[in-house]
Scaffold this active site. Structure first.
Site, mmCIF file in Angstrom:
data_model
loop_
_atom_site.group_PDB
_atom_site.id
_atom_site.type_symbol
_atom_site.label_atom_id
_atom_site.label_comp_id
_atom_site.label_asym_id
_atom_site.label_seq_id
_atom_site.Cartn_x
_atom_site.Cartn_y
_atom_site.Cartn_z
ATOM 1 N N ASP A 8 0.847 -1.043 -0.063
ATOM 2 C CA ASP A 8 -0.072 -0.073 -0.043
ATOM 3 C C ASP A 8 0.881 1.152 -0.062
ATOM 4 O OD1 ASP A 8 -2.364 1.735 0.647
ATOM 5 O OD2 ASP A 8 -1.740 1.699 2.761
ATOM 6 N N LEU A 9 0.356 2.396 -0.341
ATOM 7 C CA LEU A 9 1.364 3.591 -0.235
ATOM 8 C C LEU A 9 0.997 4.372 0.754
ATOM 9 C CD1 LEU A 9 3.236 5.543 -1.930
ATOM 10 C CD2 LEU A 9 1.085 6.635 -2.915
ATOM 11 N N ASP A 10 0.016 5.024 0.956
ATOM 12 C CA ASP A 10 -0.304 5.884 2.090
ATOM 13 C C ASP A 10 -0.371 5.228 3.424
ATOM 14 O OD1 ASP A 10 -1.115 7.969 3.959
ATOM 15 O OD2 ASP A 10 -3.366 7.869 3.214
ATOM 16 N N THR A 16 0.990 10.183 4.000
ATOM 17 C CA THR A 16 0.353 11.408 2.968
ATOM 18 C C THR A 16 -1.082 11.890 3.567
ATOM 19 O OG1 THR A 16 -0.377 9.706 1.406
ATOM 20 C CG2 THR A 16 1.563 11.305 0.712
ATOM 21 N N LYS A 44 -8.999 6.858 5.289
ATOM 22 C CA LYS A 44 -7.890 6.209 4.762
ATOM 23 C C LYS A 44 -8.036 5.162 3.815
ATOM 24 C CE LYS A 44 -4.653 7.482 8.304
ATOM 25 N NZ LYS A 44 -3.845 7.301 9.385
ATOM 26 N N SER A 115 -2.414 0.617 -4.168
ATOM 27 C CA SER A 115 -2.810 2.116 -3.538
ATOM 28 C C SER A 115 -3.924 2.603 -4.320
ATOM 29 C CB SER A 115 -1.594 3.121 -3.645
ATOM 30 O OG SER A 115 -2.276 4.286 -3.362
ATOM 31 N N ALA A 116 -4.918 2.989 -3.620
ATOM 32 C CA ALA A 116 -6.240 3.533 -4.119
ATOM 33 C C ALA A 116 -5.908 5.238 -4.756
ATOM 34 C CB ALA A 116 -7.327 3.840 -3.064
ATOM 35 N N LYS A 146 -10.656 -1.250 -1.814
ATOM 36 C CA LYS A 146 -10.356 -2.174 -0.939
ATOM 37 C C LYS A 146 -11.580 -2.057 0.065
ATOM 38 C CE LYS A 146 -5.618 -0.745 -1.066
ATOM 39 N NZ LYS A 146 -4.520 0.060 -0.626
ATOM 40 N N GLU A 170 0.189 -3.467 4.581
ATOM 41 C CA GLU A 170 -1.047 -2.254 4.700
ATOM 42 C C GLU A 170 -1.160 -1.773 6.010
ATOM 43 O OE1 GLU A 170 -3.665 -0.725 3.820
ATOM 44 O OE2 GLU A 170 -3.955 -1.487 1.657
ATOM 45 N N ASP A 171 -1.589 -0.597 6.038
ATOM 46 C CA ASP A 171 -1.730 0.212 7.295
ATOM 47 C C ASP A 171 -3.386 0.163 7.684
ATOM 48 O OD1 ASP A 171 -2.227 1.831 5.219
ATOM 49 O OD2 ASP A 171 -2.527 3.556 6.801
HETATM 50 P P1 B16 Z 1 -5.908 9.976 -4.617
HETATM 51 P P2 B16 Z 1 -3.636 4.236 -0.223
HETATM 52 C C1 B16 Z 1 -5.423 6.266 -0.404
HETATM 53 O O1 B16 Z 1 -4.121 5.964 -0.459
HETATM 54 C C2 B16 Z 1 -5.491 7.398 0.688
HETATM 55 O O2 B16 Z 1 -5.293 6.477 2.075
HETATM 56 C C3 B16 Z 1 -7.048 8.019 0.722
HETATM 57 O O3 B16 Z 1 -7.148 8.684 2.064
HETATM 58 C C4 B16 Z 1 -7.218 8.627 -0.477
HETATM 59 O O4 B16 Z 1 -8.486 9.086 -0.755
HETATM 60 C C5 B16 Z 1 -6.865 7.676 -1.698
HETATM 61 O O5 B16 Z 1 -5.547 7.146 -1.649
HETATM 62 C C6 B16 Z 1 -7.101 8.010 -3.239
HETATM 63 O O6 B16 Z 1 -6.066 9.083 -3.495
HETATM 64 O O7 B16 Z 1 -7.041 11.272 -4.160
HETATM 65 O O8 B16 Z 1 -4.658 10.565 -4.483
HETATM 66 O O9 B16 Z 1 -6.202 9.562 -5.960
HETATM 67 O O10 B16 Z 1 -3.776 4.190 1.438
HETATM 68 O O11 B16 Z 1 -4.575 3.280 -0.775
HETATM 69 O O12 B16 Z 1 -2.186 4.206 -0.633
HETATM 70 MG MG MG Z 2 -2.772 3.139 3.348
#
Ligand code: B16
Ligand code: MG
Length: 216
Positions: A8-10, A16, A44, A115-116, A146, A170-171
């Site tokens: 996962d990223l964030d 972030t 998140k 990552s989303a 997810k 994952e977090d």
């Molecule tokens: P974006 P992850 C997610 O990252 C974030 O946790 C979530 O808060 C955010 O809305 C989503 O990415 C979409 O991000 O607006 O940059 O496309 O935890 O899946 O890495």
């Molecule tokens: Mg995350």
């Protein structure tokens, strides 16, 4: 023997969430909705549009906007979010991440990102770790977010690893559920919450022993 890592990223590679929070808080405020840090926790791992829908529902304004208006609001939030990322650099990597990725490379273990975030490639480039990843799943190509396992299954497939041979990091609870539903070994990374269903939980990547993980 495990053969691939899915990240996962964030919250795993970098934090972030604090920048998402500032941008969403400002946007919500402009709509007369006040969100706090506890509410931000519920965003998140949730996609941009689903996050906006949650905020509008929280402020009881879910029926006030057309799809085109919502897309403009999501774009406005993203513009501010991207501005906040301007100074992101290698120093923003979470503890142990660079070492762990370098060790994976030494062991010839392919890595991918689940990552989303549509901003993932740009963020990884700023962090100086883009080259460690063989693939970044494009969230636009997914049918479900997810906790659906789709993103993790794709992330493994794209680096040529079957789910049973992959480890997911994952977090967020939804992410752990997705990793387990994909049939992978799940490593939870969180210092603040217990991630139910994780096969192993650590507070940071510095605690991970790659040799041990590979033999699981
Ligand atoms: P974006 P992850 C997610 O990252 C974030 O946790 C979530 O808060 C955010 O809305 C989503 O990415 C979409 O991000 O607006 O940059 O496309 O935890 O899946 O890495
Ligand atoms: Mg995350």
């Amino acid at each position: 023997m495990k053969k691939g890592f899915i990240f996962d990223l964030d919250g795993v590679i970098t934090d972030t969430a604090k920048f998402h929070y500032i941008a969403w808080k400002d946007l919500a405020q402009s709509l007369g909705i006040t969100i706090d840090e506890a509410f931000n926790e519920t965003l998140k791992g949730i996609s941009r549009m689903d996050s906006l829908d949650k905020i509008l529902a929280y402020g009881q304004r879910e029926n006030d906007f057309t799809l085109a208006e919502k897309e403009a609001l999501a774009q406005k939030k993203n513009d501010e979010y991207v501005k906040l990322l301007a100074d992101l650099s290698e120093t923003d990597l979470l503890p142990g991440v660079h070492d762990f990725l370098a060790q994976a490379k030494e062991h010839n273990i392919p890595c991918s990102i689940a990552s989303a975030s549509k901003n993932a490639p740009m963020i990884l480039e700023k962090l100086g770790v883009l080259d460690f990843f063989g693939h970044i799943v494009d969230p636009e190509t997914l049918k479900k977010g997810k906790p659906d396992p789709e993103i993790f299954i794709k992330a493994a497939e794209c680096i040529g690893v079957v789910p049973n041979d992959a480890i997911g990091f994952e977090d967020a609870q939804a992410g752990i559920e997705g990793i387990k539903a994909a049939g992978m070994y799940a490593v939870g990374i969180s210092a603040t919450e217990t991630l139910a269903g994780a096969d192993l939980q650590v507070t940071s990547m510095t605690e991970l022993d790659i040799e041990q993980l590979l033999t699981i």
